[in-house]
Design a protein around this motif. Structure first.
Motif, PDB file in Angstrom:
ATOM      1  N   ARG A  52      46.940 -23.402   6.088  1.00 44.88           N
ATOM      2  CA  ARG A  52      46.645 -22.777   4.793  1.00 44.88           C
ATOM      3  C   ARG A  52      47.632 -23.297   3.742  1.00 44.88           C
ATOM      4  O   ARG A  52      48.839 -23.327   3.957  1.00 44.88           O
ATOM      5  CB  ARG A  52      46.733 -21.251   4.923  1.00 44.88           C
ATOM      6  CG  ARG A  52      46.260 -20.501   3.692  1.00 44.88           C
ATOM      7  CD  ARG A  52      46.160 -19.013   3.962  1.00 44.88           C
ATOM      8  NE  ARG A  52      45.045 -18.679   4.853  1.00 44.88           N
ATOM      9  CZ  ARG A  52      43.765 -18.669   4.507  1.00 44.88           C
ATOM     10  NH1 ARG A  52      43.411 -18.988   3.271  1.00 44.88           N
ATOM     11  NH2 ARG A  52      42.827 -18.357   5.379  1.00 44.88           N
ATOM     12  N   ASP A  53      47.093 -23.736   2.614  1.00 44.46           N
ATOM     13  CA  ASP A  53      47.898 -24.352   1.554  1.00 44.46           C
ATOM     14  C   ASP A  53      48.586 -23.276   0.715  1.00 44.46           C
ATOM     15  O   ASP A  53      47.929 -22.455   0.090  1.00 44.46           O
ATOM     16  CB  ASP A  53      46.940 -25.195   0.684  1.00 44.46           C
ATOM     17  CG  ASP A  53      47.629 -25.947  -0.446  1.00 44.46           C
ATOM     18  OD1 ASP A  53      48.874 -26.013  -0.453  1.00 44.46           O
ATOM     19  OD2 ASP A  53      46.897 -26.481  -1.307  1.00 44.46           O
ATOM     20  N   ARG A  54      49.909 -23.313   0.690  1.00 48.78           N
ATOM     21  CA  ARG A  54      50.661 -22.335  -0.110  1.00 48.78           C
ATOM     22  C   ARG A  54      51.113 -22.940  -1.425  1.00 48.78           C
ATOM     23  O   ARG A  54      51.762 -22.299  -2.230  1.00 48.78           O
ATOM     24  CB  ARG A  54      51.884 -21.866   0.675  1.00 48.78           C
ATOM     25  CG  ARG A  54      51.477 -21.123   1.890  1.00 48.78           C
ATOM     26  CD  ARG A  54      52.607 -20.747   2.817  1.00 48.78           C
ATOM     27  NE  ARG A  54      52.008 -19.953   3.859  1.00 48.78           N
ATOM     28  CZ  ARG A  54      51.725 -18.661   3.737  1.00 48.78           C
ATOM     29  NH1 ARG A  54      52.074 -18.015   2.645  1.00 48.78           N
ATOM     30  NH2 ARG A  54      51.122 -18.021   4.707  1.00 48.78           N
ATOM     31  N   ASP A  55      50.826 -24.205  -1.594  1.00 49.34           N
ATOM     32  CA  ASP A  55      51.344 -24.928  -2.755  1.00 49.34           C
ATOM     33  C   ASP A  55      50.259 -25.211  -3.798  1.00 49.34           C
ATOM     34  O   ASP A  55      50.497 -25.121  -5.003  1.00 49.34           O
ATOM     35  CB  ASP A  55      51.935 -26.255  -2.250  1.00 49.34           C
ATOM     36  CG  ASP A  55      52.497 -27.098  -3.363  1.00 49.34           C
ATOM     37  OD1 ASP A  55      53.723 -27.175  -3.479  1.00 49.34           O
ATOM     38  OD2 ASP A  55      51.699 -27.668  -4.138  1.00 49.34           O
ATOM     39  N   GLY A  56      49.069 -25.585  -3.341  1.00 49.82           N
ATOM     40  CA  GLY A  56      47.990 -25.925  -4.265  1.00 49.82           C
ATOM     41  C   GLY A  56      47.692 -27.419  -4.298  1.00 49.82           C
ATOM     42  O   GLY A  56      46.572 -27.841  -4.562  1.00 49.82           O
ATOM     43  N   HIS A  57      48.724 -28.223  -4.047  1.00 49.03           N
ATOM     44  CA  HIS A  57      48.602 -29.684  -4.135  1.00 49.03           C
ATOM     45  C   HIS A  57      47.540 -30.229  -3.182  1.00 49.03           C
ATOM     46  O   HIS A  57      46.675 -31.020  -3.571  1.00 49.03           O
ATOM     47  CB  HIS A  57      49.986 -30.264  -3.835  1.00 49.03           C
ATOM     48  CG  HIS A  57      50.137 -31.734  -4.027  1.00 49.03           C
ATOM     49  ND1 HIS A  57      49.850 -32.656  -3.049  1.00 49.03           N
ATOM     50  CD2 HIS A  57      50.586 -32.457  -5.088  1.00 49.03           C
ATOM     51  CE1 HIS A  57      50.114 -33.876  -3.505  1.00 49.03           C
ATOM     52  NE2 HIS A  57      50.566 -33.782  -4.733  1.00 49.03           N
ATOM     53  N   GLY A  58      47.569 -29.819  -1.919  1.00 48.76           N
ATOM     54  CA  GLY A  58      46.637 -30.335  -0.910  1.00 48.76           C
ATOM     55  C   GLY A  58      45.201 -29.906  -1.186  1.00 48.76           C
ATOM     56  O   GLY A  58      44.249 -30.672  -0.969  1.00 48.76           O
ATOM     57  N   THR A  59      45.023 -28.690  -1.683  1.00 48.41           N
ATOM     58  CA  THR A  59      43.693 -28.188  -2.025  1.00 48.41           C
ATOM     59  C   THR A  59      43.139 -28.990  -3.209  1.00 48.41           C
ATOM     60  O   THR A  59      41.970 -29.379  -3.243  1.00 48.41           O
ATOM     61  CB  THR A  59      43.796 -26.686  -2.380  1.00 48.41           C
ATOM     62  OG1 THR A  59      44.331 -26.004  -1.240  1.00 48.41           O
ATOM     63  CG2 THR A  59      42.454 -26.099  -2.755  1.00 48.41           C
ATOM     64  N   HIS A  60      44.028 -29.257  -4.144  1.00 53.42           N
ATOM     65  CA  HIS A  60      43.673 -30.008  -5.349  1.00 53.42           C
ATOM     66  C   HIS A  60      43.224 -31.433  -4.990  1.00 53.42           C
ATOM     67  O   HIS A  60      42.150 -31.895  -5.401  1.00 53.42           O
ATOM     68  CB  HIS A  60      44.911 -30.043  -6.251  1.00 53.42           C
ATOM     69  CG  HIS A  60      44.634 -30.200  -7.702  1.00 53.42           C
ATOM     70  ND1 HIS A  60      44.418 -31.426  -8.283  1.00 53.42           N
ATOM     71  CD2 HIS A  60      44.552 -29.293  -8.711  1.00 53.42           C
ATOM     72  CE1 HIS A  60      44.223 -31.262  -9.589  1.00 53.42           C
ATOM     73  NE2 HIS A  60      44.298 -29.977  -9.870  1.00 53.42           N
ATOM     74  N   THR A  61      44.031 -32.142  -4.196  1.00 51.21           N
ATOM     75  CA  THR A  61      43.702 -33.538  -3.861  1.00 51.21           C
ATOM     76  C   THR A  61      42.430 -33.611  -3.012  1.00 51.21           C
ATOM     77  O   THR A  61      41.581 -34.483  -3.239  1.00 51.21           O
ATOM     78  CB  THR A  61      44.867 -34.231  -3.133  1.00 51.21           C
ATOM     79  OG1 THR A  61      45.222 -33.458  -1.979  1.00 51.21           O
ATOM     80  CG2 THR A  61      46.086 -34.383  -4.016  1.00 51.21           C
ATOM     81  N   ALA A  62      42.269 -32.691  -2.048  1.00 47.81           N
ATOM     82  CA  ALA A  62      41.088 -32.727  -1.176  1.00 47.81           C
ATOM     83  C   ALA A  62      39.824 -32.485  -1.994  1.00 47.81           C
ATOM     84  O   ALA A  62      38.795 -33.149  -1.798  1.00 47.81           O
ATOM     85  CB  ALA A  62      41.215 -31.684  -0.066  1.00 47.81           C
ATOM     86  N   SER A  63      39.876 -31.553  -2.953  1.00 48.87           N
ATOM     87  CA  SER A  63      38.674 -31.267  -3.729  1.00 48.87           C
ATOM     88  C   SER A  63      38.371 -32.415  -4.691  1.00 48.87           C
ATOM     89  O   SER A  63      37.218 -32.667  -5.023  1.00 48.87           O
ATOM     90  CB  SER A  63      38.807 -29.942  -4.485  1.00 48.87           C
ATOM     91  OG  SER A  63      39.826 -30.008  -5.449  1.00 48.87           O
ATOM     92  N   THR A  64      39.393 -33.136  -5.108  1.00 48.21           N
ATOM     93  CA  THR A  64      39.163 -34.296  -5.982  1.00 48.21           C
ATOM     94  C   THR A  64      38.480 -35.427  -5.222  1.00 48.21           C
ATOM     95  O   THR A  64      37.584 -36.094  -5.729  1.00 48.21           O
ATOM     96  CB  THR A  64      40.500 -34.798  -6.558  1.00 48.21           C
ATOM     97  OG1 THR A  64      41.075 -33.741  -7.320  1.00 48.21           O
ATOM     98  CG2 THR A  64      40.315 -36.013  -7.430  1.00 48.21           C
ATOM     99  N   ALA A  65      38.896 -35.649  -3.979  1.00 48.88           N
ATOM    100  CA  ALA A  65      38.290 -36.731  -3.198  1.00 48.88           C
ATOM    101  C   ALA A  65      36.872 -36.354  -2.784  1.00 48.88           C
ATOM    102  O   ALA A  65      35.937 -37.131  -2.957  1.00 48.88           O
ATOM    103  CB  ALA A  65      39.146 -37.037  -1.970  1.00 48.88           C
ATOM    104  N   ALA A  66      36.689 -35.146  -2.234  1.00 49.79           N
ATOM    105  CA  ALA A  66      35.423 -34.854  -1.550  1.00 49.79           C
ATOM    106  C   ALA A  66      34.933 -33.423  -1.744  1.00 49.79           C
ATOM    107  O   ALA A  66      34.074 -32.969  -0.995  1.00 49.79           O
ATOM    108  CB  ALA A  66      35.587 -35.155  -0.065  1.00 49.79           C
ATOM    109  N   GLY A  67      35.442 -32.707  -2.745  1.00 51.18           N
ATOM    110  CA  GLY A  67      35.009 -31.327  -2.934  1.00 51.18           C
ATOM    111  C   GLY A  67      33.545 -31.225  -3.358  1.00 51.18           C
ATOM    112  O   GLY A  67      32.998 -32.142  -3.971  1.00 51.18           O
ATOM    113  N   ASN A  68      32.912 -30.092  -3.026  1.00 48.11           N
ATOM    114  CA  ASN A  68      31.551 -29.827  -3.499  1.00 48.11           C
ATOM    115  C   ASN A  68      31.546 -29.760  -5.020  1.00 48.11           C
ATOM    116  O   ASN A  68      32.580 -29.501  -5.637  1.00 48.11           O
ATOM    117  CB  ASN A  68      31.071 -28.449  -3.012  1.00 48.11           C
ATOM    118  CG  ASN A  68      31.014 -28.354  -1.512  1.00 48.11           C
ATOM    119  OD1 ASN A  68      30.603 -29.298  -0.845  1.00 48.11           O
ATOM    120  ND2 ASN A  68      31.436 -27.218  -0.967  1.00 48.11           N
TER     121      ASN A  68
END
Ligand SMILES: *[C@@H]1O[C@H](CO)[C@@H](O)[C@H](O)[C@H]1NC(C)=O
Ligand SMILES: *[C@@H]1O[C@H](CO)[C@@H](O)[C@H](O)[C@H]1NC(C)=O
Ligand SMILES: *[C@@H]1O[C@H](CO)[C@@H](O)[C@H](O)[C@H]1NC(C)=O
Ligand SMILES: *[C@@H]1O[C@H](CO)[C@@H](O)[C@H](O)[C@H]1NC(C)=O
Ligand SMILES: *[C@@H]1O[C@H](CO)[C@@H](O)[C@H](O)[C@H]1NC(C)=O
Ligand SMILES: *[C@@H]1O[C@H](CO)[C@@H](O)[C@H](O)[C@H]1NC(C)=O
Ligand SMILES: *[C@@H]1O[C@H](CO)[C@@H](O)[C@H](O)[C@H]1NC(C)=O
Ligand SMILES: *[C@@H]1O[C@H](CO)[C@@H](O)[C@H](O)[C@H]1NC(C)=O
Ligand SMILES: *[C@@H]1O[C@H](CO)[C@@H](O)[C@H](O)[C@H]1NC(C)=O
Ligand SMILES: *[C@@H]1O[C@H](CO)[C@@H](O)[C@H](O)[C@H]1NC(C)=O
Ligand SMILES: *[C@@H]1O[C@H](CO)[C@@H](O)[C@H](O)[C@H]1NC(C)=O
Length: 719
Positions: free
Chosen positions: A194-210
């Motif tokens: 689970r991402d506590r920072d935001g960075h990993g969620t941000h990058t993953a959604s930029t590459a391949a997010g719905n």
């Protein structure tokens, strides 16, 4: 200006966010971390030299004689202080020293946009052709701070089961569930994925997010947030805990991701600029990925305030290295004054003072109920809002209180208004988006070459949007980069080469859905030879960019996903080409083994500049007033079977090179046919403050295959 400030500030911390592309410093033997040592305003005495003062403080606390690599930056233009690598005990000693106001840790990096894929030409809906069946079989491995599995960007509505080739697991820890979109999770931090920072969620959604409609940051940047390949699957590898990322974790993540069956790896983490490939975990991990047919896309790194040469952290030819540029959307925050005048600054200010006017105070502690105006950042918790001066052409950053950062001329007119008015009043408006057609331009923080290891290999390779990007975020992390911010959001705005990297990972995945058989080097070549040149105006040197002109910041230029689908000719590289390149750099069998992981001996050596790379670069000795260098290349025809390509050399502004291509025409009879050529570049009296550059274009009338050529002197770093 008060002598001391409280622990909260905005600008120094804002600076520190730019210090590395990292969420923690990798490859750091003494477990030193970058801290910003803030020393308040500059002393007014003439004999004061900030940098030597900073060095003497550092020397005193570290006991080391060489400051190489310790002193990251001196702040000496608008306030006093420095950034340095310190251990915890050194940090404590620095904090106690005379003149030191406060010491801030290097916490995390910054900022990313809903409009970026449109800007890049990958439009939403049916205008963009997609190969959805294969896109859905494509898996992107994200090595980062984890992920927020419940984000709408990762909902699996409409997704079938994971692709058959997937061999990974979902071990995200307690209360973490994967789905058919987020198909894998591994933890190297014992915190859970689970991402506590935001960075990993941000990058993953930029590459391949719905594609998620109607997202915004409190209305700012509203639109549809989406990744480059929304139908693709994501596997998250969490290597950064709340406090650090370690090289051991990164290597383990590469090891797992390759074995799990990912198609591409995106990594927006980096350490200090490496001095040897075998000391750089990311180079090693990516070498293994390349050997297994997996492309690694990596952030170039973020530099301190002013562009400095040779700070790029991503320097291997088997990695696609991405710098950050702006898009045509920009966030501005207006300041309105009692005299009716409006000033334009930057910030991501979601607070709405509803135009109400408040008294303005200049550099004063008594800020309750007032708006603080200051040349330097300092605590203003009681203030209604704050307005600081921006000396470094920043991007906009999320603020925890109403805030605007004004450029110097706007700031000066504010100060004279305050000075000349009996009861000066003003208000800070909510941030709005504007259209700025001067794009793309390189972001000031994007780390510059030249390459610290292979001086004849140009890095970064390309640029992509990395300024003010809106994407998914972790609701456990506060959106503001500074101060205490109680707000929690599902989408937020970040900037950094970290945000540019997943854009290119998305482009690479998009290309792979049309050409699943293409090797990493073919995809890399297709992306590099089909770029947009950067905005023509960026080749004009600004005072802050004298040492770091454009190719060392932007590489081949800005990615163009649609053109990259059909490059015509490509520059291919195999594992043995990379080994021959390392042999040409005089790597021994022992060090080669550290990189390749297996016993290798040098048989064929390649002069590094003859590596079959899609760009060409050569460093010339400063003692050579005239020079001639030759580049050997081989292209593979992936376009029309029967085709003829003609070469053309286009010089860039101010360049006095001359170049000859031999043969100057290449004829192909079939697809996959290879043809070799040489480019001979000569010139004299090179400008030592700026690389000389040109473009080689191969054109068959349909495809334009562009390679940048860069020549620079070996004293470029210290003109
Ligand atoms: C799981 O995590 C989510 C998100 O933090 C939280 O809302 C939920 O309460 C957690 N569930 C349990 C059982 O801890
Ligand atoms: C978008 O969100 C806002 C509030 O967040 C809401 O008022 C509006 O109705 C939404 N629009 C659409 C088209 O869903
Ligand atoms: C964003 O919101 C504004 C104001 O509500 C609206 O005019 C604009 O069309 C919206 N933009 C997008 C891309 O939805
Ligand atoms: C780099 O790696 C070599 C081993 O190949 C080692 O001897 C050296 O100390 C390392 N240097 C740094 C700066 O880490
Ligand atoms: C304000 O004006 C006075 C003289 O009118 C001048 O000495 C002072 O420098 C000004 N202050 C600022 C911050 O401009
Ligand atoms: C547009 O962008 C350019 C380059 O980043 C910048 O110099 C200029 O000030 C911007 N224009 C506006 C109106 O913000
Ligand atoms: C370059 O700058 C000039 C002068 O500032 C401006 O007129 C022109 O539109 C700019 N060109 C581009 C492509 O932005
Ligand atoms: C964030 O998303 C969750 C569902 O994942 C939703 O319950 C919550 O309302 C959202 N928050 C905001 C501020 O939109
Ligand atoms: C490698 O060694 C050769 C022979 O000693 C030398 O000429 C060459 O400059 C070296 N190359 C590099 C990149 O250090
Ligand atoms: C530099 O000068 C030396 C001596 O004149 C010459 O041998 C060498 O080829 C030159 N190097 C280049 C790159 O032209
Ligand atoms: C190949 O192209 C040449 C010149 O464009 C043309 O003369 C020739 O007929 C073509 N050959 C085939 C097999 O299409």
């Amino acid at each position: 200006m008060p002598k001391r400030a409280d622990s909260f500030c905005l600008l120094p911390c804002l600076l520190v966010l730019l210090l590395s592309s990292v969420l923690g410093v990798i490859d750091d033997p003494q477990s030193k971390q970058v801290y910003v040592v803030y020393m308040g305003s500059l002393p007014s005495q003439l004999e004061y030299t900030p940098t030597s003062h900073h060095m003497s403080i550092l020397q005193e606390v570290t006991g080391e004689s060489s400051m190489e690599g310790l002193l990251v930056r001196s702040y000496k233009r608008s306030f006093n202080g420095f950034a340095a690598r310190l251990t915890e005990s050194e940090r404590q000693r620095v904090a106690e020293m005379e003149g030191v106001v406060s010491v801030f840790p290097n916490k995390k990096l910054q900022l990313q946009t809903t409009a970026s894929w449109d800007f890049m030409g990958l439009k939403e809906g049916t205008n963009t052709k997609r190969n959805l069946a294969i896109e859905s079989d494509t898996i992107i491995g994200m090595i980062d701070t984890g992920i927020w599995p419940e984000s709408e960007s990762f909902s699996d509505k409409g997704f079938g089961p994971p692709p058959k080739k997937w061999k990974g697991v979902c071990s995200g820890g307690k209360n973490f569930t994967c789905n058919n979109k987020l198909i894998g999770a591994r933890d190297y931090t014992s915190e859970g994925v689970r991402d506590r920072d935001g960075h990993g969620t941000h990058t993953a959604s930029t590459a391949a997010g719905n594609a998620v409609a109607n997202t915004s940051f409190f209305g700012i940047g509203n639109g549809t947030a989406r990744g480059g390949v929304p139908a693709s699957r994501i596997a998250a590898y969490k290597v950064c805990s709340e406090t650090e990322c370690t090289s051991a974790s990164v290597l383990a993540a590469f090891d797992d991701a390759i074995a799990d069956g990912v198609d591409l790896i995106s990594i927006s983490i980096g350490g200090r600029y490496p001095n040897r490939y075998e000391n750089d975990t990311i180079s090693i991990g990516a070498f293994h990925a390349m050997a297994k047919g997996i492309l690694t896309v990596h952030a170039a790194g973020n530099s301190p305030t002013l562009p400095t040469p040779a700070r790029i952290v991503s320097v291997a030819p088997w990695i696609l290295t991405v710098g950050a540029s702006n898009t045509n959307r920009e966030f501005i925050t207006k300041v309105v004054l009692g005299n009716g005048k409006t000033l334009v600054g930057r910030s991501v200010n979601a607070f709405d003072l509803k135009g109400k006017m408040y008294p303005l105070v200049f550099e004063d502690y008594l800020t309750k109920g007032k708006i603080l105006v200051s040349r330097y950042p300092f605590s203003a918790e009681a203030a209604v809002a704050s307005i600081f001066r921006d000396d470094y052409e920043y991007y906009a950053d999320v603020s925890s209180t109403p805030f605007s950062l004004l450029p110097p001329d706007e700031f000066d007119s504010l100060v004279s208004y305050i000075n000349c008015t009996k009861s000066p009043q003003g208000s800070v408006l909510k941030t709005e988006s504007i259209f700025n057609q001067t794009a793309p331009t390189i972001a000031s923080f994007s780390a510059r070459g030249p390459n610290t290891i292979a001086v004849d290999l140009l890095k970064p390779d390309v640029t992509a949007p990395g300024v003010e990007i809106l994407a998914a975020y972790s609701p456990l992390s506060q959106p503001a980069s500074e101060g205490i911010d109680k707000r929690r959001v599902n989408y937020s705005v970040l900037s950094g080469t970290s945000m540019a990297c997943p854009h290119v990972a998305g482009v690479a995945a998009y290309i792979k859905t049309f050409h699943p058989e293409w090797s990493p080097s073919v995809i890399q070549s297709a992306i590099m030879t089909t770029t947009w040149p950067m905005n023509a105006n960026t080749t004009v040197l600004t005072s802050t960019d004298v040492l770091a002109p454009t190719e060392f910041a932007s590489g081949a230029g800005h990615v163009d996903p649609i053109a990259a689908l059909n490059p015509g000719l490509v520059y291919e590289l195999t594992k043995s080409d990379h080994i021959a390149f390392l042999c040409g750099l005089n790597y021994t069998s022992k060090t080669l083994q550290l990189i390749a992981g297996e016993a290798v001996t040098c048989s064929g050596e390649t002069l590094p500049r003859n590596l079959n790379y899609p760009s060409m670069s050569a460093q010339i000795s400063k003692t050579n007033s005239s020079f001639t260098v030759t580049f050997k290349r081989t292209v593979t025809n992936l376009g029309t079977p029967n085709s003829t390509y003609k070469s053309k050399i286009v010089l860039n502004r101010g360049s006095k090179l001359s170049a000859k291509v031999s043969p100057s025409v290449l004829s192909f009879k079939r697809v996959n046919e290879k043809q070799s050529f040489t480019v001979t570049v000569s010139g004299n009296n090179l400008n030592r403050k700026q690389p000389s550059s040109a473009n080689l274009m191969w054109s068959d009338g349909t495809h334009n295959v562009r390679s940048v050529i860069v020549v620079y002197t070996d004293d470029y770093r210290s003109p």
